[in-house]
Design a protein around this motif. Structure first.
Motif, PDB file in Angstrom:
ATOM      1  N   UNK A 451       0.849  -1.196   0.000  1.00  0.00           N
ATOM      2  CA  UNK A 451       0.000   0.000   0.000  1.00  0.00           C
ATOM      3  C   UNK A 451       0.884   1.246   0.000  1.00  0.00           C
ATOM      4  N   UNK A 452       1.902   1.213   0.859  1.00  0.00           N
ATOM      5  CA  UNK A 452       2.818   2.356   0.937  1.00  0.00           C
ATOM      6  C   UNK A 452       3.475   2.608  -0.405  1.00  0.00           C
ATOM      7  N   UNK A 493      13.690   5.721 -10.775  1.00  0.00           N
ATOM      8  CA  UNK A 493      13.354   5.063  -9.510  1.00  0.00           C
ATOM      9  C   UNK A 493      11.889   4.652  -9.481  1.00  0.00           C
ATOM     10  N   UNK A 494      11.034   5.545  -9.980  1.00  0.00           N
ATOM     11  CA  UNK A 494       9.594   5.244  -9.969  1.00  0.00           C
ATOM     12  C   UNK A 494       9.286   4.063 -10.870  1.00  0.00           C
ATOM     13  N   UNK A 495       9.924   4.040 -12.036  1.00  0.00           N
ATOM     14  CA  UNK A 495       9.678   2.916 -12.952  1.00  0.00           C
ATOM     15  C   UNK A 495      10.121   1.593 -12.325  1.00  0.00           C
ATOM     16  N   UNK A 496      11.236   1.647 -11.628  1.00  0.00           N
ATOM     17  CA  UNK A 496      11.733   0.414 -11.004  1.00  0.00           C
ATOM     18  C   UNK A 496      10.779  -0.069  -9.917  1.00  0.00           C
ATOM     19  N   UNK A 497      10.320   0.889  -9.127  1.00  0.00           N
ATOM     20  CA  UNK A 497       9.376   0.528  -8.064  1.00  0.00           C
ATOM     21  C   UNK A 497       8.076   0.010  -8.657  1.00  0.00           C
ATOM     22  N   UNK A 498       7.638   0.695  -9.706  1.00  0.00           N
ATOM     23  CA  UNK A 498       6.405   0.317 -10.373  1.00  0.00           C
ATOM     24  C   UNK A 498       6.490  -1.132 -10.862  1.00  0.00           C
ATOM     25  N   UNK A 499       7.647  -1.479 -11.392  1.00  0.00           N
ATOM     26  CA  UNK A 499       7.820  -2.835 -11.903  1.00  0.00           C
ATOM     27  C   UNK A 499       7.811  -3.847 -10.756  1.00  0.00           C
ATOM     28  N   UNK A 500       8.445  -3.452  -9.664  1.00  0.00           N
ATOM     29  CA  UNK A 500       8.469  -4.352  -8.504  1.00  0.00           C
ATOM     30  C   UNK A 500       7.052  -4.642  -8.008  1.00  0.00           C
ATOM     31  N   UNK A 501       6.246  -3.607  -7.998  1.00  0.00           N
ATOM     32  CA  UNK A 501       4.882  -3.775  -7.496  1.00  0.00           C
ATOM     33  C   UNK A 501       4.135  -4.792  -8.333  1.00  0.00           C
ATOM     34  N   UNK A 512      11.812 -11.537   0.427  1.00  0.00           N
ATOM     35  CA  UNK A 512      12.777 -10.697  -0.288  1.00  0.00           C
ATOM     36  C   UNK A 512      12.093  -9.569  -1.070  1.00  0.00           C
ATOM     37  N   UNK A 513      10.919  -9.853  -1.627  1.00  0.00           N
ATOM     38  CA  UNK A 513      10.206  -8.814  -2.387  1.00  0.00           C
ATOM     39  C   UNK A 513       9.838  -7.670  -1.464  1.00  0.00           C
ATOM     40  N   UNK A 514       9.374  -8.016  -0.295  1.00  0.00           N
ATOM     41  CA  UNK A 514       8.987  -6.982   0.647  1.00  0.00           C
ATOM     42  C   UNK A 514      10.188  -6.092   0.965  1.00  0.00           C
ATOM     43  N   UNK A 515      11.327  -6.746   1.120  1.00  0.00           N
ATOM     44  CA  UNK A 515      12.545  -6.003   1.405  1.00  0.00           C
ATOM     45  C   UNK A 515      12.857  -5.021   0.288  1.00  0.00           C
ATOM     46  N   UNK A 516      12.812  -5.546  -0.939  1.00  0.00           N
ATOM     47  CA  UNK A 516      13.153  -4.716  -2.100  1.00  0.00           C
ATOM     48  C   UNK A 516      12.181  -3.555  -2.240  1.00  0.00           C
ATOM     49  N   UNK A 517      10.890  -3.885  -2.130  1.00  0.00           N
ATOM     50  CA  UNK A 517       9.868  -2.862  -2.316  1.00  0.00           C
ATOM     51  C   UNK A 517      10.019  -1.771  -1.260  1.00  0.00           C
ATOM     52  N   UNK A 518      10.247  -2.172  -0.038  1.00  0.00           N
ATOM     53  CA  UNK A 518      10.353  -1.185   1.027  1.00  0.00           C
ATOM     54  C   UNK A 518      11.560  -0.275   0.805  1.00  0.00           C
ATOM     55  N   UNK A 519      12.671  -0.868   0.466  1.00  0.00           N
ATOM     56  CA  UNK A 519      13.867  -0.063   0.200  1.00  0.00           C
ATOM     57  C   UNK A 519      13.610   0.924  -0.932  1.00  0.00           C
ATOM     58  N   UNK A 520      13.022   0.399  -1.985  1.00  0.00           N
ATOM     59  CA  UNK A 520      12.786   1.235  -3.155  1.00  0.00           C
ATOM     60  C   UNK A 520      11.821   2.374  -2.821  1.00  0.00           C
ATOM     61  N   UNK A 521      10.815   2.053  -2.037  1.00  0.00           N
ATOM     62  CA  UNK A 521       9.826   3.074  -1.672  1.00  0.00           C
ATOM     63  C   UNK A 521      10.506   4.239  -0.954  1.00  0.00           C
ATOM     64  N   UNK A 522      11.374   3.888  -0.041  1.00  0.00           N
ATOM     65  CA  UNK A 522      12.072   4.943   0.703  1.00  0.00           C
ATOM     66  C   UNK A 522      12.930   5.776  -0.243  1.00  0.00           C
ATOM     67  N   UNK A 523      13.593   5.086  -1.147  1.00  0.00           N
ATOM     68  CA  UNK A 523      14.455   5.803  -2.081  1.00  0.00           C
ATOM     69  C   UNK A 523      13.630   6.740  -2.977  1.00  0.00           C
ATOM     70  N   UNK A 524      12.542   6.211  -3.491  1.00  0.00           N
ATOM     71  CA  UNK A 524      11.680   7.002  -4.370  1.00  0.00           C
ATOM     72  C   UNK A 524      11.145   8.218  -3.624  1.00  0.00           C
TER      73      UNK A 524
END
Lengths: 561, 220
Positions: A451-452, A493-501, A512-524
């Motif tokens: 959601x975040x 960064x947004x495109x990368x996060x978008x793809x992860x979602x 691991x996905x949760x880890x990646x998504x959370x990291x990316x969200x913070x970065x974005x």
């Protein structure tokens, strides 16, 4: 690192310092990272603005404060003071000045007293006793004699007048009505008609200035009179009070009514009230009723158009409404695969497309192969000036400027569409997350990262959308290069996060996905702040130069296009 | 009984009982909320002798909202649209008061015919005509009264004669010689009338507009 990152925002920033440092190597935001090391929670961000949200009750309190002031100074009843203020658009100073000059004239203009010589057409009775010239004294005397009644002007009678003729209301011609009401002018009408009249004025005409029903009579009903005329119909009286508040708000340039339907909140934003301030700040405010009630204090766009200022946003929206240029591309909601020419419709938020037929991977925005997008020379966000020169050689000048416009428009519209699609996608993901809660040992709070992420993607795509409107009008110089660097970093960064979602979720890959998504969200999130912060500072410093003349800014030195 | 119906019924009977003001109202489709009012053109005006009909619709919130009125009979007046019959009168809009009645409103319309307000026009072309050349305006207004409202006309001719080209020129309030002049240049007569009317080619204005300007407009 994997367990506690939901705890606080500060931890996000600590974890991500490395990445910020890395990104600053390309020179775009070196001044920013200093700021980010200071606690980000206490710092006032330059792209945000101070404002207060006021509920209707709070505005009413302000109003009654003004009314009390005037009532105290003039020695009149509060409801009289209210009408005087309303007639002077709530400008206390002007009212006091004029009232000191001639209280009679001010009272007549405000519909509180009859003019010196009531004209013969008005049906005021000959028995009207008070000398109408002495209005001020009349008012005073009323207050002195019956200070607590508060009903001096409501002459409600249960018995017909003294003469033998039964009372016939001149409006409904009903002679069975015995209750009548009248203002100071003594034009009597039955209470039923007063009720229908005030209701109609308030409901149909949205009028808070309710005059006597008699022809050419300018006397105005006070709040108490309106209340009794409405026979305590609470709904209509509430609407009446709301109309008074709206009038007060519209007269005060520091206040704005929330534009969302049926919202009664007001926003006070003195910083965004002057027109000249709008070239340096973007006064995006939110009313207290809901976080979704976000609007711009400076213009009538009921959405967040940061980072661009109102003048630029308005020009861009106007340009986009112009069919001549949009018609060219609106035709197609679909695109052809650049390899096998199959027609493709985009159905998700991510721009990384894979052709169903030939498995060719490409970018939806630039239609180039996707392999180039992962590398350092990512250039999807930038209009290729070289190609544009070639195009100019081959085709006419107007064609080139159209292409330039379409470049920015395409990206603008694409981000808007992608934002919508990612929200749609989230509803699907949400279901998956619920399943995961059951199948794996994750708790509800642990699956909220999606959601975040979606919220952040949406927010950033909105920023990105407007950066393209801004880039369209920016003059080509080093500042624009830096702007586009920031834009590119955010976009990537947004495109990368978008793809992860969008990637598929199964119980094994969930952690691991949760880890990646959370990291990316913070970065974005951080990239978005950098983008907004830098652009806002640029406006404050007057760093941005435009390629055409924009309201409130200096004329451009030369036209780039 | 419904207060609105009672009031409208009383107003209709008031109009019927009043023989002095020459005002009458009739029901359309037997509904008291859709009426046709009529009155005679006031004396010593170009509308004298005409019989003018007005379409009246009583809204649901009557008498707290004004009645809707428009002329059915065509008339040449600055405050009445020559095409649709729409009326520009303050009491039909924001100056409306619930104490006004059908009778008083129709009387107001009648007095509007006596005293046009060209500075607040409904029909700008007619208002221009009124401002530049009163005599020519009155002639046209009289002609329209004759054609559409059964008035006596200029020479007391019988009404109802329409259609020939002399009429068109007079209806537009133009000079026949002017129309003939431009028609002789090879333009269609109806186009000439339309352009000259639009440019207000009347009275003192004729000197201000040179022929080139007219021809330019005709060629558009």
């Amino acid at each position: 690192m994997s367990s506690d990152y939901e705890l606080s925002d500060n931890e996000y920033y600590d974890e991500d310092d490395d990445e910020v440092m890395y990104d600053d190597e390309d020179g775009s935001a070196s001044e920013m990272d200093v700021d980010f090391r200071i606690s980000p929670n206490t710092k006032v961000k330059s792209y945000e603005i101070d404002f207060d949200s006021l509920s209707q009750a709070q505005v009413e309190k302000q109003i009654s404060q003004d009314v009390e002031d005037i009532s105290g100074i003039f020695g009149v009843e509060p409801e009289v003071a209210s009408l005087l203020l309303r007639n002077y658009n709530w400008n206390k100073e002007r009212l006091i000045e004029k009232y000191m000059d001639s209280a009679t004239a001010v009272s007549i203009a405000a519909g509180l007293a009859l003019p010196e010589k009531p004209d013969s057409s008005s049906r005021s009775r000959a028995t009207q006793s008070q000398p109408v010239g002495a209005v001020r004294r009349t008012t005073r005397r009323n207050t002195n004699e019956q200070p607590k009644s508060g009903k001096t002007k409501i002459l409600e009678r249960v018995t017909p007048p003294l003469d033998d003729q039964p009372f016939v209301c001149p409006i409904c011609f009903d002679d069975s009505q015995t209750k009548t009401m009248s203002l100071q002018c003594n034009h009597k009408f039955c209470t039923e008609c007063w009720n229908a009249y005030t209701t109609s004025k308030i409901r149909t005409e949205a009028e808070h200035w309710i005059t006597c029903m008699a022809e050419d009579c300018k006397l105005v009903a006070t709040d108490d009179f309106v209340k009794s005329a409405l026979k305590d119909d609470a709904d209509v009286f509430t609407r009446y009070q709301e109309l008074v508040v709206r009038h007060y708000v519209s007269c005060n340039k520091n206040l704005k009514y929330c534009p969302y339907p049926s919202c009664t909140h007001t926003v006070s934003c003195p910083a965004g009230a002057s027109k000249s301030a709008l070239t340096t700040i973007v006064p995006i405010v939110t009313c207290g009723a809901s976080a979704g009630h976000k609007f711009c204090f400076g213009c009538n766009v009921d959405a967040d158009h940061r980072p661009v200022v109102c003048g630029v946003a308005k020009m861009w929206l106007q340009k986009c409404q112009d069919d001549s240029e949009t018609a060219n591309w609106i035709k197609s909601n679909t695109k052809e695969c650049s390899k096998c020419q199959s027609t493709i419709e985009k159905n998700g938020g991510c721009n990384h497309m894979t052709c169903k037929k030939c498995k060719y991977e490409f970018c939806w925005v630039c239609m180039g192969p996707w392999t180039e997008h992962g590398t350092a020379w990512y250039s999807c966000n930038r209009y290729d000036e070289k190609a544009s020169i070639d195009a100019r050689d081959a085709q006419s000048r107007s064609r080139a400027s159209l292409e330039r416009y379409l470049h920015y428009y395409n990206r603008w519209a694409n981000h808007e569409q992608s934002a919508k699609l990612s929200v749609e996608l989230y509803t699907k993901t949400e279901r998956k997350m619920e399943e995961m809660q059951i199948t794996s040992d994750m708790t509800w709070i642990e699956v909220q990262f999606m959601k975040k992420a979606v919220d952040e993607v949406f927010k950033c795509r909105m920023t990105l959308k407007w950066t393209y409107a801004m880039a369209y009008y920016l003059e080509k110089n080093n500042q624009k290069e830096l702007f586009e660097d920031n834009q590119r970093d955010l976009e990537r960064a947004v495109e990368e996060l978008s793809e992860l979602i969008e990637s598929s979720i199964d119980p094994e890959s969930a952690l691991p996905l949760r880890q990646k998504v959370t990291d990316k969200t913070v970065y974005v999130q951080k990239r978005n702040e950098i983008m907004l912060e830098d652009t806002a500072n640029g406006f404050l410093e007057g760093r941005w130069k435009w390629n055409m003349s924009i309201d409130g800014f200096d004329e451009p030195t030369e036209y780039a296009y | 009984m419904d207060a609105r119906l009672r009031r409208v019924n009383k107003e209709i009977s008031d109009c019927k009982n009043d023989k002095t003001s020459n005002i009458s109202v009739e029901l359309v489709d037997n509904s008291p909320f859709h009426l046709i009012g009529s009155f005679l053109g006031p004396e010593e005006t170009p509308y004298e002798g005409g019989h003018f009909q007005v379409d009246i619709i009583i809204p649901d919130s009557y008498p707290f909202q004004p009645v809707k009125m428009k002329f059915i009979t065509k008339l040449y007046h600055p405050n009445v649209s020559s095409a649709s019959g729409a009326i520009c009168l303050d009491i039909l809009k924001d100056a409306w008061s619930p104490v006004l009645t059908l009778k008083s409103t129709l009387i107001s319309l009648q007095s509007l015919l006596c005293s046009p307000e060209p500075n607040d026009p409904q029909d700008a072309e007619v208002a221009k005509h009124y401002m530049t050349s009163r005599a020519s305006f009155e002639e046209t207004a009289r002609y329209w009264t004759h054609i559409y409202a059964g008035g006596p006309g200029k020479d007391g001719k019988k009404s109802g004669k329409t259609g020939d080209s002399r009429d068109e020129v007079a209806m537009a309030g133009l000079d026949k010689a002017h129309v003939d002049k431009f028609e002789a240049l090879g333009f269609e007569r109806s186009k000439v009338i339309d352009v000259l009317r639009r440019l207000n080619y009347r009275g003192a204005n004729v000197a201000k507009l040179n022929d080139d300007r007219i021809v330019e407009e005709l060629l558009k």
